[in-house]
Design a protein around this motif. Structure first.
Motif, PDB file in Angstrom:
ATOM      1  N   PHE A  36      47.743  -1.371  -4.335  1.00  0.00           N
ATOM      2  CA  PHE A  36      46.781  -1.669  -3.272  1.00  0.00           C
ATOM      3  C   PHE A  36      46.185  -0.379  -2.713  1.00  0.00           C
ATOM      4  O   PHE A  36      44.965  -0.252  -2.550  1.00  0.00           O
ATOM      5  N   ILE A  37      47.041   0.581  -2.423  1.00  0.00           N
ATOM      6  CA  ILE A  37      46.569   1.831  -1.819  1.00  0.00           C
ATOM      7  C   ILE A  37      45.654   2.582  -2.771  1.00  0.00           C
ATOM      8  O   ILE A  37      44.606   3.104  -2.365  1.00  0.00           O
ATOM      9  N   GLU A  38      46.016   2.648  -4.047  1.00  0.00           N
ATOM     10  CA  GLU A  38      45.157   3.330  -5.019  1.00  0.00           C
ATOM     11  C   GLU A  38      43.787   2.668  -5.092  1.00  0.00           C
ATOM     12  O   GLU A  38      42.755   3.355  -5.215  1.00  0.00           O
ATOM     13  N   LYS A  39      43.737   1.347  -5.007  1.00  0.00           N
ATOM     14  CA  LYS A  39      42.453   0.643  -5.043  1.00  0.00           C
ATOM     15  C   LYS A  39      41.600   0.953  -3.817  1.00  0.00           C
ATOM     16  O   LYS A  39      40.374   1.120  -3.921  1.00  0.00           O
ATOM     17  N   VAL A  40      42.231   1.017  -2.653  1.00  0.00           N
ATOM     18  CA  VAL A  40      41.476   1.343  -1.441  1.00  0.00           C
ATOM     19  C   VAL A  40      40.946   2.774  -1.520  1.00  0.00           C
ATOM     20  O   VAL A  40      39.784   3.034  -1.188  1.00  0.00           O
ATOM     21  N   VAL A  41      41.785   3.708  -1.960  1.00  0.00           N
ATOM     22  CA  VAL A  41      41.323   5.091  -2.098  1.00  0.00           C
ATOM     23  C   VAL A  41      40.181   5.165  -3.101  1.00  0.00           C
ATOM     24  O   VAL A  41      39.220   5.921  -2.913  1.00  0.00           O
ATOM     25  N   GLN A  42      40.251   4.373  -4.163  1.00  0.00           N
ATOM     26  CA  GLN A  42      39.159   4.324  -5.155  1.00  0.00           C
ATOM     27  C   GLN A  42      37.832   4.003  -4.470  1.00  0.00           C
ATOM     28  O   GLN A  42      36.789   4.585  -4.802  1.00  0.00           O
ATOM     29  N   LYS A  43      37.868   3.070  -3.507  1.00  0.00           N
ATOM     30  CA  LYS A  43      36.635   2.688  -2.798  1.00  0.00           C
ATOM     31  C   LYS A  43      36.020   3.855  -2.042  1.00  0.00           C
ATOM     32  O   LYS A  43      34.794   3.932  -1.885  1.00  0.00           O
ATOM     33  N   TYR A  44      36.860   4.751  -1.548  1.00  0.00           N
ATOM     34  CA  TYR A  44      36.377   5.821  -0.661  1.00  0.00           C
ATOM     35  C   TYR A  44      36.386   7.192  -1.328  1.00  0.00           C
ATOM     36  O   TYR A  44      36.118   8.193  -0.667  1.00  0.00           O
ATOM     37  N   ALA A  45      36.672   7.235  -2.630  1.00  0.00           N
ATOM     38  CA  ALA A  45      36.601   8.490  -3.378  1.00  0.00           C
ATOM     39  C   ALA A  45      35.163   8.736  -3.815  1.00  0.00           C
ATOM     40  O   ALA A  45      34.438   7.801  -4.172  1.00  0.00           O
ATOM     41  N   VAL A  46      34.743   9.977  -3.767  1.00  0.00           N
ATOM     42  CA  VAL A  46      33.381  10.339  -4.157  1.00  0.00           C
ATOM     43  C   VAL A  46      33.431  11.446  -5.202  1.00  0.00           C
ATOM     44  O   VAL A  46      34.432  12.146  -5.354  1.00  0.00           O
ATOM     45  N   ASP A  47      32.324  11.563  -5.923  1.00  0.00           N
ATOM     46  CA  ASP A  47      32.180  12.617  -6.935  1.00  0.00           C
ATOM     47  C   ASP A  47      33.233  12.509  -8.029  1.00  0.00           C
ATOM     48  O   ASP A  47      33.672  13.525  -8.584  1.00  0.00           O
ATOM     49  N   LEU A  48      33.633  11.284  -8.348  1.00  0.00           N
ATOM     50  CA  LEU A  48      34.602  11.097  -9.419  1.00  0.00           C
ATOM     51  C   LEU A  48      33.912  11.154 -10.780  1.00  0.00           C
ATOM     52  O   LEU A  48      32.759  10.735 -10.924  1.00  0.00           O
ATOM     53  N   PRO A  49      34.602  11.633 -11.794  1.00  0.00           N
ATOM     54  CA  PRO A  49      34.065  11.512 -13.154  1.00  0.00           C
ATOM     55  C   PRO A  49      33.873  10.041 -13.517  1.00  0.00           C
ATOM     56  O   PRO A  49      34.575   9.164 -13.009  1.00  0.00           O
ATOM     57  N   HIS A  50      32.934   9.778 -14.401  1.00  0.00           N
ATOM     58  CA  HIS A  50      32.634   8.401 -14.794  1.00  0.00           C
ATOM     59  C   HIS A  50      33.881   7.732 -15.371  1.00  0.00           C
ATOM     60  O   HIS A  50      34.587   8.305 -16.189  1.00  0.00           O
ATOM     61  N   HIS A  51      34.154   6.518 -14.925  1.00  0.00           N
ATOM     62  CA  HIS A  51      35.286   5.712 -15.370  1.00  0.00           C
ATOM     63  C   HIS A  51      36.639   6.264 -14.936  1.00  0.00           C
ATOM     64  O   HIS A  51      37.675   5.832 -15.448  1.00  0.00           O
ATOM     65  N   LYS A  52      36.638   7.224 -14.016  1.00  0.00           N
ATOM     66  CA  LYS A  52      37.897   7.734 -13.500  1.00  0.00           C
ATOM     67  C   LYS A  52      38.575   6.673 -12.640  1.00  0.00           C
ATOM     68  O   LYS A  52      37.977   6.117 -11.720  1.00  0.00           O
ATOM     69  N   VAL A  53      39.828   6.380 -12.915  1.00  0.00           N
ATOM     70  CA  VAL A  53      40.619   5.441 -12.128  1.00  0.00           C
ATOM     71  C   VAL A  53      41.620   6.243 -11.301  1.00  0.00           C
ATOM     72  O   VAL A  53      42.406   7.019 -11.836  1.00  0.00           O
ATOM     73  N   VAL A  54      41.567   6.077  -9.993  1.00  0.00           N
ATOM     74  CA  VAL A  54      42.409   6.860  -9.085  1.00  0.00           C
ATOM     75  C   VAL A  54      43.867   6.429  -9.206  1.00  0.00           C
ATOM     76  O   VAL A  54      44.188   5.237  -9.148  1.00  0.00           O
ATOM     77  N   LYS A  55      44.734   7.428  -9.359  1.00  0.00           N
ATOM     78  CA  LYS A  55      46.169   7.183  -9.453  1.00  0.00           C
ATOM     79  C   LYS A  55      46.921   8.179  -8.584  1.00  0.00           C
ATOM     80  O   LYS A  55      46.392   9.218  -8.190  1.00  0.00           O
ATOM     81  N   ALA A  56      48.172   7.874  -8.312  1.00  0.00           N
ATOM     82  CA  ALA A  56      49.031   8.783  -7.551  1.00  0.00           C
ATOM     83  C   ALA A  56      49.067  10.144  -8.232  1.00  0.00           C
ATOM     84  O   ALA A  56      49.150  10.241  -9.454  1.00  0.00           O
ATOM     85  N   GLY A  57      49.001  11.190  -7.416  1.00  0.00           N
ATOM     86  CA  GLY A  57      49.003  12.548  -7.930  1.00  0.00           C
ATOM     87  C   GLY A  57      47.630  13.155  -8.085  1.00  0.00           C
ATOM     88  O   GLY A  57      47.494  14.388  -8.164  1.00  0.00           O
ATOM     89  N   ASP A  58      46.592  12.310  -8.138  1.00  0.00           N
ATOM     90  CA  ASP A  58      45.228  12.825  -8.302  1.00  0.00           C
ATOM     91  C   ASP A  58      44.759  13.541  -7.044  1.00  0.00           C
ATOM     92  O   ASP A  58      45.052  13.108  -5.918  1.00  0.00           O
ATOM     93  N   TYR A  59      44.014  14.617  -7.230  1.00  0.00           N
ATOM     94  CA  TYR A  59      43.301  15.264  -6.141  1.00  0.00           C
ATOM     95  C   TYR A  59      41.882  14.717  -6.144  1.00  0.00           C
ATOM     96  O   TYR A  59      41.179  14.800  -7.152  1.00  0.00           O
ATOM     97  N   VAL A  60      41.477  14.130  -5.041  1.00  0.00           N
ATOM     98  CA  VAL A  60      40.161  13.502  -4.975  1.00  0.00           C
ATOM     99  C   VAL A  60      39.435  13.947  -3.715  1.00  0.00           C
ATOM    100  O   VAL A  60      40.045  14.346  -2.723  1.00  0.00           O
ATOM    101  N   MET A  61      38.115  13.887  -3.791  1.00  0.00           N
ATOM    102  CA  MET A  61      37.295  14.028  -2.593  1.00  0.00           C
ATOM    103  C   MET A  61      37.146  12.643  -1.985  1.00  0.00           C
ATOM    104  O   MET A  61      36.838  11.680  -2.697  1.00  0.00           O
ATOM    105  N   ILE A  62      37.394  12.512  -0.691  1.00  0.00           N
ATOM    106  CA  ILE A  62      37.286  11.217  -0.026  1.00  0.00           C
ATOM    107  C   ILE A  62      36.236  11.280   1.084  1.00  0.00           C
ATOM    108  O   ILE A  62      36.044  12.310   1.718  1.00  0.00           O
TER     109      ILE A  62
END
Length: 742
Positions: A36-62
């Motif tokens: 659930f948390i990874e999916k919510v972070v996916q919604k608010y992540a920006v500048d991700l590479p195409h088809h990138k799926v957010v997972k634990a351990g990833d460094y993301v811009m939010i």
């Protein structure tokens, strides 16, 4: 051994930010299950590479939905100006709530509050003045923290938003300034932990008892720096207020988020809340020509309908690093302490000792909602004796809305008539500010979230945590106890277990840490060198490093921070550092164009235990150490918020558990951390010199004496992202550089 850094890809994301949301990957990819948390972070992540799926351990811009600051808004304004920013990127994103030092009516504090309000008006930012309530409660009441959204706050208890299915996580002041200027900041998605709740609570047992027992039962860092998802059939029986209390204190448990699911209990709560908001407006069926009732801008029927129609759930095969189970039906009321949330005791066992108290507190964002006040009032009504002689019982509602509700119910009047002393809605004693603090030698019991040594007053005081009902009963009797009406089987055994743990994963991570040498950026030191100091203490928290009473004195200089660093842990620490601080000249990191191999950064090298810097989001815990002449900290592990503050302010943090183990064996009392050195000293001077290589990841230690032994430890090298932030003087300087470049 692991080094807390951001990898190079995160730095490139910072460099290549652009306005608006980037294309993000679909979270419905069946090949990559998400929590659930990874999916919510996916919604608010920006500048991700195409088809990138957010997972634990990833460094993301939010780009979070909202960012709350409180009394620390003043320093954030200063940072915002110092980085050269003049315009708020998205005025609807920040929220200002004045709540920490609301009892302080000095001209200086009132001027500070006025400055914050003026800034909010100038930039069209939502602003809630002193007296409206504690920021976290206000964000729930006003819908800034809403289910299936990501909302951050420059405060460690933003975990509380998880009680309503919102991913809430703390950031620090520098992050807040970056968010104001750009709308974005960096975040490493934590490891995921599943906490399965079974059964249902017995009468007289509350959500506060749940989290106090969880903190004391799973007290070996099972959830440290993790994001928790609460699941299981026991969740449905917990009220939203219970969930908010539990999520709030997942911070003390060591987690970065604690989220409950969006279920029928929560949706029903919102339905009633919307109805309450609608009832505030005058409606008449006799006047059909009247326009529709104005909707609340964030909590309304249309938004609730959209939430109901598109609920997010974890995928069946989502990965969790740890799975804990906890049977609610076996739980007795629990009390935390003294002076540690890792110690929790069933109430019947503690009540037998009749521990006298001098102060009791029903305040804070943890347990001062209407249901909490009602529970305390019920105890006092039944007891009919009022507050015991010699006990001061302080109450403060979590918000003005809560106080109004309690007054309508008559609970507020019951508490006052029984002898409770009223404080304004705000943090107050919980953060160690204002009236009613614990004095030298006193014992207090509180419904707040932290009982760290010195947090609520004098370092020699004893602080316990408990539910509102237990706090009220203790205030009435004068010693720690529960309500007379509650009868519990003292022999009941709590059922809790670790189904799976991340130990194997951690071992693999440790073995993988011996990575290849890390290239150094020009100007970054190749070596950090100096005498070694050892603090033989695990969970040395931010209150120990930088006392709360100084946190909101915004004019304290870095020199003064250096004088008071570690005051609550070891009053002699600052003087000890000064006495051994190397006198060699240190080149300025920002001005040196010379090749990295020629630069050595001298200073005192601090070695600490595990979970160093746990606690609040105050960045002074990092800046005070750095200002004292400590350029690098070695520890068994770090609290995530402290690590974030350290990276953002140019203090290098590296994990070296083997060195910690050796120092503990040689210099800690009885060979164990937590009891000081062999002679009882809180800070040990072994007489060792240490050299930390930034390129090869070697920690070389020369032990005491001219012919001393040499020891070598291997750590992970410092990554380029941390190097760049260090060269810029921290995140603030990096954002300034970015603004100038654009």
């Amino acid at each position: 051994m692991r080094l807390f850094t951001r990898p190079q890809r995160a730095l490139s994301q910072l460099r290549c930010t652009r306005n608006g949301y980037a294309t993000t990957a679909s979270s419905s990819n069946p090949a990559v299950p998400q929590t659930f948390i990874e999916k919510v972070v996916q919604k608010y992540a920006v500048d991700l590479p195409h088809h990138k799926v957010v997972k634990a351990g990833d460094y993301v811009m939010i780009r979070p939905a909202h960012c709350m600051t409180h009394d620390n808004t003043g320093p954030v304004i200063s940072k915002f100006g110092s980085i050269g920013a003049t315009r708020i990127h998205d005025p609807s994103q920040p929220v200002f709530v004045l709540d920490h030092d609301v009892q302080n009516k000095s001209p200086k504090n009132l001027k500070k509050y006025a400055t914050i309000e003026a800034f909010a008006r100038q930039h069209s930012i939502d602003f809630y003045p002193a007296g409206r309530g504690i920021g976290h409660q206000v964000l729930i009441e006003e819908g800034y923290a809403f289910p299936q959204e990501l909302t951050v706050a420059s405060d460690s208890h933003s975990n509380m938003y998880g009680g309503v299915g919102c991913v809430g996580t703390p950031i620090v002041r520098t992050d807040a300034a970056a968010l104001w200027a750009t709308g974005k900041t960096w975040w490493q998605v934590p490891r995921m932990v599943k906490v399965e709740l079974k059964g249902r609570l017995a009468p007289g047992v509350s959500g506060k008892d749940v989290i106090v027992a969880l903190c004391g039962t799973f007290n070996k860092d099972e959830v440290l720096n993790a994001a928790i998802e609460f699941v299981g059939e026991g969740v449905a029986s917990l009220s939203v207020d219970d969930r908010l209390a539990i999520s709030n204190m997942t911070t003390e448990w060591g987690a970065l988020a604690g989220v409950f699911p969006v279920d029928n209990t929560l949706l029903s709560w919102y339905d009633k809340y919307v109805a309450k908001l609608e009832a505030r407006s005058f409606r008449s069926s006799m006047s059909p020509s009247l326009p529709p009732t104005p909707e609340h801008p964030r909590i309304n029927r249309s938004r609730l309908a959209a939430l109901t129609a598109a609920q997010i759930t974890s995928d069946p095969h989502a990965v969790y690093s740890t799975h804990l189970t906890f049977d609610l039906s076996t739980l007795l009321p629990h009390v935390s302490g003294p002076n540690s949330v890792k110690i929790s005791t069933p109430l019947p066992a503690l009540a037998e000792k009749r521990i006298p108290i001098q102060k009791a507190y029903l305040v804070s964002c943890t347990n001062s909602r209407a249901s909490d006040l009602a529970a305390a009032a019920a105890v006092l009504r039944e007891g009919k004796t009022g507050v015991a002689s010699g006990v001061q019982f302080y109450i403060a509602a979590a918000s003005s809305e809560v106080q109004a509700e309690a007054e309508i119910a008559g609970d507020w009047q019951t508490l006052v008539a029984a002898g409770a002393r009223v404080l304004p809605p705000g943090c107050g004693p919980c953060i160690g500010l204002g009236t009613g603090l614990l004095e030298d030698g006193e014992t207090g019991i509180s419904a707040t979230n932290r009982n760290y040594k010195g947090r609520m007053g004098h370092p020699n005081a004893q602080a316990y945590l408990a539910s509102p009902a237990v706090v009220a009963a203790s205030a009435m009797k004068g010693y720690i106890c529960g309500p007379d009406s509650d009868a519990f089987d003292a022999q009941r055994q709590l059922h809790a277990s670790v189904v799976s743990s991340p130990e194997a994963e951690s071992a693999a991570s440790s073995s993988a840490s011996t990575s290849a040498p890390e290239p150094l950026l020009p100007g970054f030191p190749s070596t950090f060198s100096g005498p070694l100091l050892f603090t033989p203490q695990d969970n040395l928290n931010t209150d120990g490093i930088y006392p709360g009473k100084y946190t909101y004195q915004d004019d304290i200089t870095l020199e003064r921070q250096a004088e008071i660093v570690m005051e609550n842990y070891d009053p002699s620490f600052a003087a000890t550092v000064r006495s051994i601080l190397p006198t060699q000249p240190t080149p300025s990191p920002s001005s040196s164009p010379s090749p990295s191999p020629g630069i050595t950064k001298h200073g005192v090298i601090l070695v600490a235990g595990f979970n160093f810097g746990t606690g609040s989001s105050r960045e002074q815990a990092a800046t005070a150490l750095k200002s004292a002449g400590i350029p690098l900290v070695l520890a068994g592990s770090f609290g995530d918020i402290f690590k974030r503050n350290a990276i953002n302010n140019g203090l290098v943090c590296i994990e070296c558990p083997e060195l910690v183990a050796d120092l503990t064996e040689l210099y800690a009392k009885d060979g164990a951390r937590g009891r000081g050195g062999k002679n009882g000293e809180m800070t040990v001077q072994p007489g060792w010199d240490v050299r930390v290589g930034m390129e090869d990841g070697k920690v070389e230690v020369k032990t005491k004496g001219g012919g001393g032994e040499e020891r070598v430890y291997k750590v992970r090298s410092v990554g380029a992202s941390v190097q760049e932030l260090w060269l810029c003087g921290g995140l603030e300087g990096f954002v300034l550089k970015t603004i100038r470049a654009s």
